[in-house]
Design a protein around this motif. Sequence first.
Motif, PDB file in Angstrom:
ATOM      1  N   PRO A  61       0.822  -1.211   0.000  1.00 17.84           N
ATOM      2  CA  PRO A  61       0.000   0.000   0.000  1.00 17.84           C
ATOM      3  C   PRO A  61       0.857   1.261   0.000  1.00 17.84           C
ATOM      4  O   PRO A  61       1.895   1.302   0.665  1.00 17.84           O
ATOM      5  N   LYS A  62       0.398   2.242  -0.718  1.00 15.18           N
ATOM      6  CA  LYS A  62       1.204   3.461  -0.870  1.00 15.18           C
ATOM      7  C   LYS A  62       0.557   4.665  -0.208  1.00 15.18           C
ATOM      8  O   LYS A  62       0.747   5.797  -0.647  1.00 15.18           O
ATOM      9  N   ASP A  63      -0.226   4.435   0.828  1.00 16.41           N
ATOM     10  CA  ASP A  63      -0.953   5.575   1.403  1.00 16.41           C
ATOM     11  C   ASP A  63      -0.226   6.219   2.570  1.00 16.41           C
ATOM     12  O   ASP A  63      -0.800   7.022   3.293  1.00 16.41           O
ATOM     13  N   ASN A  64       1.060   5.835   2.745  1.00 17.33           N
ATOM     14  CA  ASN A  64       1.889   6.545   3.718  1.00 17.33           C
ATOM     15  C   ASN A  64       1.487   6.384   5.172  1.00 17.33           C
ATOM     16  O   ASN A  64       1.841   7.215   6.003  1.00 17.33           O
ATOM     17  N   ARG A  65       0.746   5.348   5.481  1.00 21.15           N
ATOM     18  CA  ARG A  65       0.396   5.142   6.886  1.00 21.15           C
ATOM     19  C   ARG A  65       1.518   4.361   7.567  1.00 21.15           C
ATOM     20  O   ARG A  65       2.163   3.525   6.949  1.00 21.15           O
TER      21      ARG A  65
END
Length: 267
Positions: A61-65
């Motif tokens: 995932p690339k959502d920076n969480r």
Amino acid sequence: MSEKARFAKTVLFVPPGVDPEEVTDEMVLPGSNIVVGPYAGHSQIKEVEFVKSSSRAKDCPKDNRPEFAILGRSNVGKSSLINALVRKKEVALTSKKPGKTQLINHFLVNKSWYIVDLPGYGFLEEVGLILRLTATVLLSFLWLFARAPDSAKTDWSSFTKGYFLNRETLVAVLLLIDASVPPQRIDLDCANWLGRNNIPMTFVFTKCDKMKASKGKRPDENIKDFQELIRENYRQHPPWIMTSSVTGLGRDELLLHMSQLRNYWDQ
Ligand SMILES: Nc1nc2c(ncn2[C@@H]2O[C@H](COP(=O)(O)OP(=O)(O)OP(=O)(O)O)[C@@H](O)[C@H]2O)c(=O)[nH]1
Ligand SMILES: [Mg+2]
């Protein structure tokens, strides 16, 4: 520096925002060397959602969480720990039978951070022999130091290096160690590799309920032995904590520790 501060700095994990001179016994989480600081916050898990399985870091995932990776030998209790943290039986089951390209499993917690379930190291699958995640780490040692075959090199660069070294959102690796057995070479190698590469880790000792030492040492003795073997490689001792997925020992403490690491990372 006072004697007390020196002790705090070499033995305890003193988180950001805490002055080693000010550490008191009450600030140390029970069954651990972890000091609780100002970044500790909301830690309970309300909601968990399986997001995806990825075979390469670039597919994650690339959502920076922020995320925590759960790593350890096969059978050390990774899935049980995730289930205990989450208090659900079925959550980590999705990763029980990863396909050969499905190695990194992301679970989204409270819609804000990830727990990443990785396959256990220390065994090979039957025919077709797919080296699972940390077997790859170990093969990579061979490759680096003893020239293993090209396949290891490929695995190393695309997978291990790709995930551990380049995953910018990785807050920490929770390295699970079975406290019911003496220190294992494979775990020490893994810890040393992570340490050498400056990847933040927390030692999570599992199966600490197995106190009936019919043979061998008790968990607290095994933990002490492990720490001693690790100590020489670190100027500051990594955080460690005792847990049991059977009794729930260390569960809330570990969640609190994760909250302070996460909140500091996230600020
Ligand atoms: N007594 C005790 N047994 C545990 C504990 N945690 C796990 N176990 C047992 O250890 C075995 C392995 O647990 P898993 O959670 O499946 O281990 P894993 O690390 O996910 O294993 P792989 O997915 O094969 O890598 C199971 O039989 C669990 O019931 C614990 O805290 N105490
Ligand atoms: Mg498992």
